[in-house]
Design an enzyme around this catalytic site. Structure first.
Site, mmCIF file in Angstrom:
data_model
loop_
_atom_site.group_PDB
_atom_site.id
_atom_site.type_symbol
_atom_site.label_atom_id
_atom_site.label_comp_id
_atom_site.label_asym_id
_atom_site.label_seq_id
_atom_site.Cartn_x
_atom_site.Cartn_y
_atom_site.Cartn_z
ATOM 1 N N LYS A 210 38.717 26.092 43.830
ATOM 2 C CA LYS A 210 38.873 24.836 42.901
ATOM 3 C C LYS A 210 39.986 23.658 43.832
ATOM 4 C CE LYS A 210 39.806 22.814 38.392
ATOM 5 N NZ LYS A 210 39.925 23.032 37.213
ATOM 6 N N GLU A 216 46.048 33.386 48.279
ATOM 7 C CA GLU A 216 45.273 34.327 48.476
ATOM 8 C C GLU A 216 44.144 33.869 49.222
ATOM 9 O OE1 GLU A 216 46.759 34.046 45.763
ATOM 10 O OE2 GLU A 216 47.420 35.965 44.628
ATOM 11 N N GLY A 272 38.799 27.271 35.767
ATOM 12 C CA GLY A 272 38.242 28.387 36.713
ATOM 13 C C GLY A 272 37.672 29.314 36.125
ATOM 14 N N ARG A 273 38.409 29.782 35.059
ATOM 15 C CA ARG A 273 37.609 30.935 34.418
ATOM 16 C C ARG A 273 36.238 30.496 33.703
ATOM 17 N NH1 ARG A 273 42.279 29.614 32.479
ATOM 18 N NH2 ARG A 273 42.694 28.888 30.312
ATOM 19 N N GLU A 358 43.438 35.058 29.638
ATOM 20 C CA GLU A 358 43.991 33.925 30.110
ATOM 21 C C GLU A 358 43.934 32.608 29.441
ATOM 22 O OE1 GLU A 358 44.813 32.368 34.609
ATOM 23 O OE2 GLU A 358 42.795 32.889 34.206
ATOM 24 N N HIS A 389 33.193 59.849 27.871
ATOM 25 C CA HIS A 389 33.834 60.902 28.531
ATOM 26 C C HIS A 389 35.141 60.622 29.066
ATOM 27 C CE1 HIS A 389 30.005 63.075 28.593
ATOM 28 N NE2 HIS A 389 29.484 61.751 28.774
ATOM 29 N N LYS A 509 53.999 32.964 40.848
ATOM 30 C CA LYS A 509 53.580 32.348 42.354
ATOM 31 C C LYS A 509 54.840 31.463 42.984
ATOM 32 C CE LYS A 509 48.904 30.504 40.811
ATOM 33 N NZ LYS A 509 48.227 29.549 40.472
#
Ligand code: G6Q
Length: 544
Positions: A210, A216, A272-273, A358, A389, A509
């Site tokens: 965005k 990253e 973003g999410r 978030e 399990h 950050k």
């Protein structure tokens, strides 16, 4: 800008819920079912083929009435309208919150800052469709004239988790002669492993960011550029054929060297999410094709309409959200387990972790005061039956209350002998076992020696929802995601928090930026951190 809110503890439904909880907390689910033979049919609701059975929750009709009253007193109706209208409800970033506009049909109108945002949404969708079709058909050629066989999405957080989840969820519908991979981590291993068996002349990178400034993503995008150019003889012109961008930031995109003609736009009113159904979903569209992508959007939209127009007592996302508040604040539940009995949904819990945590991992209300109660629970999970399990032991017999969402389908996309009946038998069995358990008398009656009995007792009374749909289609996936998006919205509204900002990710950050310099400095840096951080940095520098 802040608004004065009625504190949660002063809302009358909240007070009534506190007293009501005292009254019913000791009543086991077995009792609630015994008291009402119709409970298993009554506490269900269905919309557009998504069926929710919420009868195995520790609630009565009175609980529901009070929870709905709480939603009303918390202004949920008005807040839903404010979101759909395009009001700037993300107050700390002064932004509208309009993921619902991403799936609004042509002809609808949602105006933000004087502009109707629906036509540009459709213009971008059309541009994505044209591009996706060209890649899928082989018409889009790489620099050396070869068709694209590998599509790599580079992005992180909201620009990665949705695309990965959707690709995995809808793999059944994907074009199988194209490989799809996803690179997110700044750990070089992520990129190295993604490309190690690929040829640059057949590989297309989608740089999804965005802001187009994320550390990253930009680091991976630069490494991808170097890798491509190295494999394509160093000709800069190759970038145009092997890189496209998905971003709101045209300036940074051109600075990187991507022609803005190959940029797919979205807008600051898409969080973003909440962006997997925007241009961020380009990898999804290339994988499943534009028609399937549009079917997914239609699924989202159907759930949006349901959320906006259905009375709260029949409203799936509202009920799901209110139940989460009920357990989080009145039963001190710390977590919610998401348990899809559908292999294709293996990344769904990870996707929901970001969406929920978030969004609602906040301790400050919209008017800037500290919240009075617990907010967003921890979401986690794994697909069934694998989880059975491993960690289900703790859900059945541990000391914590863990509300579970079971998700299953009537039909499988891969019929194989008796597999699907076995899978679904486990959904129903787990929910039943959690709710009703097994008493000491039952265990004894099986001939269990006395000393072993306590170990083999299941207390039961552990709540769950069961969500069923016909089969996992793009449309159903859209509905499921929107269901959780709006459940998050409902929870955030009760807690009066801003579910759409994420200031909590900023500090780390900033600190990392400073430490990068300290790790890379050729001369010994002067370190002014706490003694632990200083010592760790020194140790790393010495041993790297
Ligand atoms: C999501 C967050 C966050 C964001 C990533 C990537 O709601 O804002 O996860 O999506 O930090 O950001 P960019 O898309 O700007 O690279």
């Amino acid at each position: 800008m802040t608004t004065k809110l009625t504190p949660l503890s002063e809302r009358s439904a909240w007070k009534a819920l506190g007293a009501h909880h005292q009254k019913i907390q000791g009543t086991p689910l077995s009792q609630l079912f015994a008291d009402d033979p119709a409970r298993g049919e009554r506490f269900t609701v269905e919309t557009g083929g998504i069926f929710l059975d919420y009868s195995k929750n520790r609630i009565t009709d009175e609980t529901l009435k009070l929870l709905i009253q709480l939603a009303e007193e918390s202004g949920l109706k008005a807040r839903i309208e404010a979101m759909f209208r395009g009001d700037k409800i993300n107050i700390t970033e002064n932004r509208a919150v309009l993921h619902v506009a991403l799936r609004a049909p042509k002809g609808e109108s949602i105006v933000v800052d004087g502009e109707d945002v629906v036509p540009p949404v459709h213009a971008v969708l059309d541009k994505m469709a044209g591009f996706a079709d060209r890649v899928r058909s082989g018409e889009w050629k790489g620099h050396t004239g070869k068709r694209i066989r590998n599509v790599i999405n580079i992005g992180i957080g909201g620009s990665d988790l949705g695309p990965v989840m959707a690709y995995e969820a809808l793999k059944h519908y994907s074009q199988r002669d194209i490989n799809f991979r996803f690179v997110s981590n700044v750990d070089g291993t992520d990129f190295a492993e993604a490309v190690q068996d690929l040829k640059a002349d057949e590989t297309l990178f989608l740089v999804a960011s965005k802001t187009f400034t994320t550390l990253e993503t930009m680091t991976n995008a630069h490494s991808a550029r170097d890798w491509s150019l190295a494999g394509l003889g160093g000709d800069e012109k190759a970038v145009a054929k092997h890189f496209v961008a998905i971003s709101t930031n045209a300036k940074e995109v051109s600075k990187f060297g991507i022609d803005t003609a190959n940029m797919f736009e979205f807008w600051d009113w898409v969080g973003g999410r909440y962006s997997m159904d925007s241009a961020i979903g380009l990898s999804t569209m290339i994988a499943i094709g534009p028609d399937n992508f549009r079917a997914m959007l239609d699924g989202f939209h159907q759930m949006d309409v349901h959320f906006r127009t259905t009375p709260f007592e029949k409203n799936l996302p509202v009920l799901l959200g209110l139940l989460t508040v009920w357990y989080t604040d009145f039963f001190d539940a710390q977590t919610v387990a998401i348990l899809p009995y559908e292999q294709y949904l293996k990344r769904f819990p990870a996707y929901l972790q970001q969406l929920t945590m978030e969004s609602n991992g906040k301790h400050v209300t919209l008017d800037g005061t500290h919240v009075e109660t617990e907010t967003g629970p921890i979401y986690w999970g794994e697909p069934g039956t694998n989880g059975q399990h491993s960690f289900y032991q703790l859900i059945h017999q541990g000391t914590r209350l863990i509300p579970c969402d079971f998700i299953g389908f009537y039909k499988t996309l891969n019929p194989l002998g008796r597999h699907h009946d076995m899978l679904m038998a486990n959904v129903f069995a787990q929910a039943e076992a959690l709710a009703f358990g097994k008493t000491a008398e039952q265990v004894k009656a099986e001939g269990t020696p006395d000393w072993l009995v306590p170990h083999r007792v299941f207390e039961g009374n552990r709540p769950s929802n069961t969500i069923l749909a016909e089969k996992l289609t793009p449309e159903v996936l859209g509905k499921l995601i929107a269901l959780y998006e709006h459940s998050v919205f409902t929870q955030g509204t009760i807690w009066s928090i801003d579910s759409f900002d994420q200031w909590g990710v900023e500090l780390g950050k900033v600190l990392a930026q400073r430490i990068i310099g300290e790790l890379e400095s050729a001369t010994e840096p002067t370190l002014t951190h706490d003694t632990s951080t200083t010592n760790l940095i020194k140790r790393y520098r010495k041993n790297k």
